[in-house]
Design a protein around this motif. Structure first.
Motif, PDB file in Angstrom:
ATOM      1  N   ALA A   1      70.534  58.260  91.746  1.00 10.48           N
ATOM      2  CA  ALA A   1      71.953  58.237  92.115  1.00 10.48           C
ATOM      3  C   ALA A   1      72.825  58.058  90.880  1.00 10.48           C
ATOM      4  CB  ALA A   1      72.210  57.108  93.118  1.00 10.48           C
ATOM      5  N   THR A   2      72.411  57.155  89.989  1.00 15.11           N
ATOM      6  CA  THR A   2      73.167  56.926  88.753  1.00 15.11           C
ATOM      7  C   THR A   2      73.211  58.197  87.920  1.00 15.11           C
ATOM      8  OG1 THR A   2      72.528  54.598  88.772  1.00 15.11           O
ATOM      9  CG2 THR A   2      73.348  55.486  86.695  1.00 15.11           C
TER      10      THR A   2
ATOM     11  N   ARG B   1      78.310  63.800  86.894  1.00 13.58           N
ATOM     12  CA  ARG B   1      79.584  64.254  87.476  1.00 13.58           C
ATOM     13  C   ARG B   1      80.766  63.643  86.713  1.00 13.58           C
ATOM     14  NH1 ARG B   1      79.785  62.997  93.470  1.00 13.58           N
ATOM     15  NH2 ARG B   1      78.246  64.645  93.456  1.00 13.58           N
ATOM     16  N   TYR B   2      80.731  62.331  86.490  1.00 14.10           N
ATOM     17  CA  TYR B   2      81.842  61.668  85.798  1.00 14.10           C
ATOM     18  C   TYR B   2      81.924  62.081  84.329  1.00 14.10           C
ATOM     19  CZ  TYR B   2      81.820  58.697  89.962  1.00 14.10           C
ATOM     20  OH  TYR B   2      81.849  58.240  91.254  1.00 14.10           O
ATOM     21  N   PHE B   3      80.776  62.251  83.702  1.00 10.70           N
ATOM     22  CA  PHE B   3      80.760  62.691  82.310  1.00 10.70           C
ATOM     23  C   PHE B   3      81.365  64.084  82.189  1.00 10.70           C
ATOM     24  CE2 PHE B   3      78.580  64.774  78.713  1.00 10.70           C
ATOM     25  CZ  PHE B   3      78.998  63.938  77.688  1.00 10.70           C
ATOM     26  N   GLY B   4      81.006  64.952  83.110  1.00 11.03           N
ATOM     27  CA  GLY B   4      81.548  66.310  83.105  1.00 11.03           C
ATOM     28  C   GLY B   4      83.052  66.339  83.259  1.00 11.03           C
ATOM     29  N   ARG B   5      83.595  65.390  83.993  1.00  9.09           N
ATOM     30  CA  ARG B   5      85.046  65.296  84.176  1.00  9.09           C
ATOM     31  C   ARG B   5      85.733  64.542  83.037  1.00  9.09           C
ATOM     32  NH1 ARG B   5      85.367  62.652  90.022  1.00  9.09           N
ATOM     33  NH2 ARG B   5      84.116  64.151  91.156  1.00  9.09           N
TER      34      ARG B   5
ATOM     35  N   TYR C   1      71.466  56.851  83.903  1.00  8.03           N
ATOM     36  CA  TYR C   1      72.786  57.001  83.291  1.00  8.03           C
ATOM     37  C   TYR C   1      72.724  57.977  82.119  1.00  8.03           C
ATOM     38  CZ  TYR C   1      76.919  55.749  80.517  1.00  8.03           C
ATOM     39  OH  TYR C   1      78.065  55.790  79.777  1.00  8.03           O
ATOM     40  N   PHE C   2      71.789  57.752  81.199  1.00  4.67           N
ATOM     41  CA  PHE C   2      71.714  58.604  80.017  1.00  4.67           C
ATOM     42  C   PHE C   2      71.163  59.993  80.338  1.00  4.67           C
ATOM     43  CE2 PHE C   2      72.200  54.519  77.835  1.00  4.67           C
ATOM     44  CZ  PHE C   2      73.254  54.848  76.996  1.00  4.67           C
ATOM     45  N   LEU C   3      70.357  60.116  81.364  1.00  3.61           N
ATOM     46  CA  LEU C   3      69.948  61.450  81.805  1.00  3.61           C
ATOM     47  C   LEU C   3      71.151  62.227  82.320  1.00  3.61           C
ATOM     48  CD1 LEU C   3      66.544  60.781  83.590  1.00  3.61           C
ATOM     49  CD2 LEU C   3      66.922  62.264  81.615  1.00  3.61           C
ATOM     50  N   GLY C   4      72.000  61.539  83.073  1.00  4.08           N
ATOM     51  CA  GLY C   4      73.206  62.179  83.579  1.00  4.08           C
ATOM     52  C   GLY C   4      74.136  62.624  82.460  1.00  4.08           C
ATOM     53  N   LEU C   5      74.142  61.893  81.354  1.00  2.05           N
ATOM     54  CA  LEU C   5      74.956  62.252  80.197  1.00  2.05           C
ATOM     55  C   LEU C   5      74.253  63.282  79.316  1.00  2.05           C
ATOM     56  CD1 LEU C   5      76.580  59.783  81.140  1.00  2.05           C
ATOM     57  CD2 LEU C   5      76.682  59.038  78.770  1.00  2.05           C
ATOM     58  N   THR C   6      73.061  63.670  79.702  1.00  2.00           N
ATOM     59  CA  THR C   6      72.194  64.574  78.925  1.00  2.00           C
ATOM     60  C   THR C   6      71.998  64.063  77.504  1.00  2.00           C
ATOM     61  OG1 THR C   6      73.975  66.084  78.277  1.00  2.00           O
ATOM     62  CG2 THR C   6      72.776  66.607  80.320  1.00  2.00           C
ATOM     63  N   ALA C   7      71.809  62.755  77.378  1.00  2.00           N
ATOM     64  CA  ALA C   7      71.619  62.116  76.073  1.00  2.00           C
ATOM     65  C   ALA C   7      70.127  61.873  75.847  1.00  2.00           C
ATOM     66  CB  ALA C   7      72.401  60.815  76.014  1.00  2.00           C
TER      67      ALA C   7
ATOM     68  N   LEU D   1      80.460  55.433  75.875  1.00  2.00           N
ATOM     69  CA  LEU D   1      81.786  55.366  76.482  1.00  2.00           C
ATOM     70  C   LEU D   1      82.899  55.620  75.466  1.00  2.00           C
ATOM     71  CD1 LEU D   1      81.195  52.290  78.782  1.00  2.00           C
ATOM     72  CD2 LEU D   1      81.458  54.656  79.518  1.00  2.00           C
ATOM     73  N   ALA D   2      82.605  55.408  74.188  1.00  2.00           N
ATOM     74  CA  ALA D   2      83.616  55.583  73.155  1.00  2.00           C
ATOM     75  C   ALA D   2      83.662  56.997  72.593  1.00  2.00           C
ATOM     76  CB  ALA D   2      83.364  54.599  72.009  1.00  2.00           C
ATOM     77  N   SER D   3      82.522  57.690  72.671  1.00  2.00           N
ATOM     78  CA  SER D   3      82.486  59.032  72.104  1.00  2.00           C
ATOM     79  C   SER D   3      83.338  59.982  72.947  1.00  2.00           C
ATOM     80  CB  SER D   3      81.051  59.541  72.021  1.00  2.00           C
ATOM     81  OG  SER D   3      80.494  59.633  73.307  1.00  2.00           O
ATOM     82  N   PRO D   4      83.804  61.060  72.334  1.00  2.00           N
ATOM     83  CA  PRO D   4      84.641  62.011  73.086  1.00  2.00           C
ATOM     84  C   PRO D   4      83.874  62.593  74.276  1.00  2.00           C
ATOM     85  CG  PRO D   4      84.534  62.598  70.749  1.00  2.00           C
ATOM     86  CD  PRO D   4      83.579  61.476  70.970  1.00  2.00           C
ATOM     87  N   LEU D   5      84.474  62.503  75.421  1.00  2.00           N
ATOM     88  CA  LEU D   5      83.906  63.115  76.627  1.00  2.00           C
ATOM     89  C   LEU D   5      84.537  64.486  76.809  1.00  2.00           C
ATOM     90  CD1 LEU D   5      83.975  60.036  79.044  1.00  2.00           C
ATOM     91  CD2 LEU D   5      82.083  60.830  77.669  1.00  2.00           C
ATOM     92  N   PRO D   6      83.833  65.381  77.464  1.00  2.00           N
ATOM     93  CA  PRO D   6      84.384  66.732  77.662  1.00  2.00           C
ATOM     94  C   PRO D   6      85.696  66.729  78.431  1.00  2.00           C
ATOM     95  CG  PRO D   6      82.200  66.530  78.698  1.00  2.00           C
ATOM     96  CD  PRO D   6      82.550  65.211  78.085  1.00  2.00           C
TER      97      PRO D   6
END
Length: 153
Positions: free
Chosen positions: A4-5, A11-15, A87-93, A148-153
């Protein structure tokens, strides 16, 4: 919770939505810890019936009761580690996950695992697993502020 995370983090990272990413970390972390510790406590408090669902061998159940308290730190710390994995999988990190895994295995697990093998102590092996989960959680927690500090898309 990790799945779920992962889904919501992506989704949130993409936005580019940092606010919801922060909320997700709080809610996901609290929920993961609560579930992990609830399962651990259930097995600690009711080992006979719960382990009885997994095996009919009474000698195994008797032996498990010697180590059942290890479930509390393993599942508590593991809950944090696996939620942060999601969380980091969702951010593709992937590099964050790779680096955290290598560091956690090398520092948190291997020294204690080798010691457990040389001494022949099952409790030290459990401690090695706790060390792995703690190191995994800490290394991933360390990377959260940067995410959280790095530029998000």
């Amino acid at each position: 919770m990790a799945f779920a995370t992962e889904s919501f983090a992506g989704r949130y990272f993409g936005r580019g939505d940092r606010t919801h990413l922060r909320r997700l970390l709080t809610l996901g972390g609290c929920t993961s810890i609560a579930l992990g510790l609830s399962f651990a406590l259930a097995f600690v408090l009711f080992p006979q019936p719960l382990f009885g669902l997994l095996t009919v061998h009474q000698e195994v159940i008797a032996t498990v009761q010697t180590y059942v308290l290890w479930l509390i730190p393993v599942l508590g710390l593991g809950a944090i580690a696996y939620m942060l994995d999601g969380y980091f999988l969702g951010l593709t990190a992937g590099s964050v996950l790779r680096n955290a895994t290598v560091l956690a295995a090398g520092v948190g697990f291997l020294p204690l695992a080798f010691l457990a093998q040389s001494v022949g102590s099952a409790h030290l092996l459990w401690l090695a697993l706790v060390g792995l989960m703690a190191a995994r959680a800490l290394t991933l927690l360390w990377a959260v502020p940067k995410s959280l500090a790095s530029p998000l898309p």
